[in-house]
Scaffold this motif. Structure first.
Motif, PDB file in Angstrom:
ATOM      1  N   ASN A   1       0.856  -1.249  -0.011  1.00  0.00           N
ATOM      2  CA  ASN A   1      -0.045  -0.074  -0.041  1.00  0.00           C
ATOM      3  C   ASN A   1       0.933   1.050   0.096  1.00  0.00           C
ATOM      4  OD1 ASN A   1      -2.437  -1.432   0.093  1.00  0.00           O
ATOM      5  ND2 ASN A   1      -2.831  -1.242   2.242  1.00  0.00           N
ATOM      6  N   ILE A   2       2.032   1.218   0.857  1.00  0.00           N
ATOM      7  CA  ILE A   2       2.803   2.447   0.859  1.00  0.00           C
ATOM      8  C   ILE A   2       3.421   2.659  -0.392  1.00  0.00           C
ATOM      9  CG2 ILE A   2       5.072   2.959   1.703  1.00  0.00           C
ATOM     10  CD1 ILE A   2       4.364   1.585   4.324  1.00  0.00           C
ATOM     11  N   MET A   3       3.887   1.693  -1.059  1.00  0.00           N
ATOM     12  CA  MET A   3       4.505   1.669  -2.683  1.00  0.00           C
ATOM     13  C   MET A   3       3.668   2.216  -3.571  1.00  0.00           C
ATOM     14  SD  MET A   3       7.045  -1.702  -2.093  1.00  0.00           S
ATOM     15  CE  MET A   3       7.279  -1.787  -3.863  1.00  0.00           C
ATOM     16  N   ARG A   4       2.199   1.719  -3.262  1.00  0.00           N
ATOM     17  CA  ARG A   4       1.252   1.946  -4.532  1.00  0.00           C
ATOM     18  C   ARG A   4       0.611   3.384  -4.420  1.00  0.00           C
ATOM     19  NH1 ARG A   4      -1.520  -3.960  -4.113  1.00  0.00           N
ATOM     20  NH2 ARG A   4      -0.164  -5.292  -4.957  1.00  0.00           N
ATOM     21  N   HIS A   5       0.303   3.615  -3.237  1.00  0.00           N
ATOM     22  CA  HIS A   5      -0.730   4.703  -2.909  1.00  0.00           C
ATOM     23  C   HIS A   5      -0.051   5.974  -2.077  1.00  0.00           C
ATOM     24  CE1 HIS A   5      -3.442   1.809  -4.608  1.00  0.00           C
ATOM     25  NE2 HIS A   5      -3.416   0.948  -3.464  1.00  0.00           N
ATOM     26  N   SER A   6       0.790   5.751  -1.222  1.00  0.00           N
ATOM     27  CA  SER A   6       1.028   6.675  -0.203  1.00  0.00           C
ATOM     28  C   SER A   6       1.646   7.895  -0.770  1.00  0.00           C
ATOM     29  CB  SER A   6       1.875   6.096   1.150  1.00  0.00           C
ATOM     30  OG  SER A   6       3.109   5.890   0.852  1.00  0.00           O
ATOM     31  N   GLN A   7       2.660   7.745  -1.687  1.00  0.00           N
ATOM     32  CA  GLN A   7       3.622   8.682  -2.106  1.00  0.00           C
ATOM     33  C   GLN A   7       4.688   9.221  -0.763  1.00  0.00           C
ATOM     34  OE1 GLN A   7       2.143  11.800  -4.439  1.00  0.00           O
ATOM     35  NE2 GLN A   7       0.357  10.714  -4.928  1.00  0.00           N
TER      36      GLN A   7
ATOM     37  N   ASP B   1       4.686   8.871   6.033  1.00  0.00           N
ATOM     38  CA  ASP B   1       4.499  10.300   5.992  1.00  0.00           C
ATOM     39  C   ASP B   1       3.721  10.802   4.520  1.00  0.00           C
ATOM     40  OD1 ASP B   1       6.562   9.888   4.286  1.00  0.00           O
ATOM     41  OD2 ASP B   1       8.009  11.271   5.200  1.00  0.00           O
ATOM     42  N   GLY B   2       2.960   9.842   3.982  1.00  0.00           N
ATOM     43  CA  GLY B   2       2.525  10.079   2.772  1.00  0.00           C
ATOM     44  C   GLY B   2       1.187  10.876   2.813  1.00  0.00           C
ATOM     45  N   ILE B   3       0.602  10.919   1.597  1.00  0.00           N
ATOM     46  CA  ILE B   3      -0.721  11.690   1.375  1.00  0.00           C
ATOM     47  C   ILE B   3      -1.628  11.467   2.112  1.00  0.00           C
ATOM     48  CG2 ILE B   3       0.330  12.300  -0.897  1.00  0.00           C
ATOM     49  CD1 ILE B   3      -1.956  10.457  -2.018  1.00  0.00           C
ATOM     50  N   GLY B   4      -1.829  10.369   2.760  1.00  0.00           N
ATOM     51  CA  GLY B   4      -3.009   9.999   3.637  1.00  0.00           C
ATOM     52  C   GLY B   4      -4.286   9.370   2.721  1.00  0.00           C
ATOM     53  N   PHE B   5      -5.259   9.329   3.315  1.00  0.00           N
ATOM     54  CA  PHE B   5      -6.668   9.321   2.962  1.00  0.00           C
ATOM     55  C   PHE B   5      -7.699   9.350   3.967  1.00  0.00           C
ATOM     56  CE2 PHE B   5      -4.889   5.298   4.164  1.00  0.00           C
ATOM     57  CZ  PHE B   5      -6.042   4.669   4.776  1.00  0.00           C
ATOM     58  N   ASP B   6      -9.023   9.287   3.408  1.00  0.00           N
ATOM     59  CA  ASP B   6     -10.094   9.346   4.299  1.00  0.00           C
ATOM     60  C   ASP B   6     -10.571   7.755   4.549  1.00  0.00           C
ATOM     61  OD1 ASP B   6     -12.441   9.503   5.798  1.00  0.00           O
ATOM     62  OD2 ASP B   6     -13.442  10.755   4.438  1.00  0.00           O
TER      63      ASP B   6
ATOM     64  N   SER C   1      -5.723   7.907   9.616  1.00  0.00           N
ATOM     65  CA  SER C   1      -5.250   8.458   8.564  1.00  0.00           C
ATOM     66  C   SER C   1      -6.171   9.825   8.220  1.00  0.00           C
ATOM     67  CB  SER C   1      -5.126   7.411   7.352  1.00  0.00           C
ATOM     68  OG  SER C   1      -4.485   8.467   6.175  1.00  0.00           O
ATOM     69  N   SER C   2      -5.593  10.789   7.542  1.00  0.00           N
ATOM     70  CA  SER C   2      -6.454  11.819   6.846  1.00  0.00           C
ATOM     71  C   SER C   2      -5.778  12.436   5.755  1.00  0.00           C
ATOM     72  CB  SER C   2      -6.672  12.920   7.936  1.00  0.00           C
ATOM     73  OG  SER C   2      -5.654  13.568   8.556  1.00  0.00           O
ATOM     74  N   PRO C   3      -6.168  13.057   4.879  1.00  0.00           N
ATOM     75  CA  PRO C   3      -5.649  13.660   3.588  1.00  0.00           C
ATOM     76  C   PRO C   3      -4.340  14.644   3.998  1.00  0.00           C
ATOM     77  CG  PRO C   3      -7.874  13.461   3.053  1.00  0.00           C
ATOM     78  CD  PRO C   3      -7.665  13.008   4.536  1.00  0.00           C
ATOM     79  N   GLY C   4      -3.223  14.335   3.574  1.00  0.00           N
ATOM     80  CA  GLY C   4      -2.005  15.122   3.776  1.00  0.00           C
ATOM     81  C   GLY C   4      -1.397  14.768   5.008  1.00  0.00           C
TER      82      GLY C   4
ATOM     83  N   ARG D   1      -1.188   5.510   9.548  1.00  0.00           N
ATOM     84  CA  ARG D   1      -0.896   4.752  10.939  1.00  0.00           C
ATOM     85  C   ARG D   1      -1.706   3.488  10.888  1.00  0.00           C
ATOM     86  NH1 ARG D   1      -0.914   4.616  16.698  1.00  0.00           N
ATOM     87  NH2 ARG D   1       1.097   4.179  17.639  1.00  0.00           N
ATOM     88  N   LEU D   2      -1.100   2.366  11.054  1.00  0.00           N
ATOM     89  CA  LEU D   2      -1.849   1.075  11.231  1.00  0.00           C
ATOM     90  C   LEU D   2      -1.266   0.453  12.520  1.00  0.00           C
ATOM     91  CD1 LEU D   2      -3.512  -1.542  10.618  1.00  0.00           C
ATOM     92  CD2 LEU D   2      -1.354  -2.024   9.429  1.00  0.00           C
ATOM     93  N   LYS D   3      -2.286  -0.077  13.674  1.00  0.00           N
ATOM     94  CA  LYS D   3      -1.785  -0.591  14.766  1.00  0.00           C
ATOM     95  C   LYS D   3      -2.622  -1.735  14.843  1.00  0.00           C
ATOM     96  CE  LYS D   3      -1.026   0.378  19.646  1.00  0.00           C
ATOM     97  NZ  LYS D   3      -1.203   1.258  20.725  1.00  0.00           N
ATOM     98  N   ILE D   4      -2.101  -2.892  15.264  1.00  0.00           N
ATOM     99  CA  ILE D   4      -2.975  -3.941  15.775  1.00  0.00           C
ATOM    100  C   ILE D   4      -2.045  -4.598  16.854  1.00  0.00           C
ATOM    101  CG2 ILE D   4      -3.384  -6.439  14.912  1.00  0.00           C
ATOM    102  CD1 ILE D   4      -3.197  -5.532  12.094  1.00  0.00           C
ATOM    103  N   ASP D   5      -3.078  -4.934  17.858  1.00  0.00           N
ATOM    104  CA  ASP D   5      -2.555  -5.483  19.076  1.00  0.00           C
ATOM    105  C   ASP D   5      -2.891  -7.140  19.089  1.00  0.00           C
ATOM    106  OD1 ASP D   5      -2.158  -6.295  21.761  1.00  0.00           O
ATOM    107  OD2 ASP D   5      -3.307  -4.494  22.707  1.00  0.00           O
ATOM    108  N   PHE D   6      -2.055  -7.797  18.538  1.00  0.00           N
ATOM    109  CA  PHE D   6      -1.960  -9.364  18.741  1.00  0.00           C
ATOM    110  C   PHE D   6      -1.585  -9.986  20.082  1.00  0.00           C
ATOM    111  CE2 PHE D   6      -0.696  -8.386  14.091  1.00  0.00           C
ATOM    112  CZ  PHE D   6      -1.879  -8.984  13.556  1.00  0.00           C
ATOM    113  N   PRO D   7      -2.515 -11.059  20.171  1.00  0.00           N
ATOM    114  CA  PRO D   7      -1.917 -12.040  21.379  1.00  0.00           C
ATOM    115  C   PRO D   7      -0.618 -12.559  20.874  1.00  0.00           C
ATOM    116  CG  PRO D   7      -3.539 -12.981  20.082  1.00  0.00           C
ATOM    117  CD  PRO D   7      -3.506 -11.709  19.397  1.00  0.00           C
TER     118      PRO D   7
END
Length: 263
Positions: A164-170, A192-197, A226-229, A233-239
């Motif tokens: 996703n970072i490589m394809r969309h985030s810039q 630190d990419g362009i973000g999204f809604d 995330s938000s435009p501009g 940030r993705l966070k997952i709390d695994f066992p």
């Protein structure tokens, strides 16, 4: 003589009761084991089905979209030689072939099985590090090996996040962290990419769906901020489930094996 006969009958009844109680306990243990086996099988089948869906997401996002674009370029020049469109279509087709190879290789990454998730993520980043974005991987863990499904899940989430970072985030910079905190594993991916809604794309983005489905395998949520501009940030709390940890013990602690809510 009558008293002795009564004592004998009492002992016989006591022995019979003891045997019946033993049989009841044994049957109860067998039933519990059968139920655990059933739940575990459903858990594995659920994971297998989600893996099939996630492979479909990857094929759709990469290979199918590339092939569709190449077909459109070729169809726009019927009956004439348009070298520019042909060159564009060939470039897209070559990219789709490379993407197909990446997906096939990713189905069974050798480092993940042989060495573990930390080495597998490092190897993936060495192979896929884009020129336009610096991705830093940091980890603070004490475990040696994890439950294979957990290792695979963490690896796939990171893999999809990098895609996703490589394809969309810039993005120019991104960071991946895996931290062991007590009985939890905290995975964080931020850029630190362009973000999204998230409200507009969460329902339609195959990459985000895949990450969310993988998190559900362990009854946890993939939290995306995330938000435009403003980057993502993705966070997952695994066992934390180690490779040598008994599945039944884990299921008793958690109440349900991962991915089996409502079973």
């Amino acid at each position: 003589m009558a008293d002795k006969s009564m004592e004998e009958r009492t002992r016989e009844l006591q022995n019979l009761n003891a045997k019946l109680e033993a049989e009841i306990r044994e049957r109860s243990l067998v039933e519990q084991q059968l139920l655990q086996d059933k739940v575990y099988l459903q858990y594995l089948l659920s994971g297998h089905e989600r893996d099939r869906q996630l492979i479909a997401y990857e094929i759709h996002d990469g290979i199918v979209q590339g092939l569709t674009a190449a077909i459109m370029h070729l169809e726009m020049a019927p009956g004439q030689i348009d070298q520019e469109r042909i060159d564009t279509a060939l470039r897209i087709l070559r990219g789709s072939v490379s993407e197909a190879r990446r997906v096939m290789k990713g189905l069974s990454p050798p480092l993940l099985e042989d060495i573990g998730v930390i080495a597998a993520i490092e190897g993936m980043l060495d192979e896929q590090m884009p020129d336009s974005c610096e991705i830093d991987f940091q980890h603070d863990v004490q475990f040696d090996r994890l439950l294979p499904l957990l290792e695979c899940t963490i690896y796939r989430v990171v893999q999809e996040s990098v895609a996703n970072i490589m394809r969309h985030s810039q993005a120019k910079h991104a960071r991946i962290r895996l931290d062991e905190m007590g009985d939890r594993l905290i995975l964080t991916v931020e850029d630190d990419g362009i973000g999204f809604d998230p409200g507009r794309v969460a329902g339609s983005g195959f990459g985000l769906k895949g990450i969310a489905e993988r998190a559900k395998l362990f009854d946890v949520e993939a939290k995306i901020e995330s938000s435009p501009g403003a980057g993502t940030r993705l966070k997952i709390d695994f066992p934390l489930i180690r490779a040598n940890q008994d599945f039944d013990k884990w299921s008793v602690i958690s109440g349900n094996p991962p991915g089996t809510k409502g079973v």
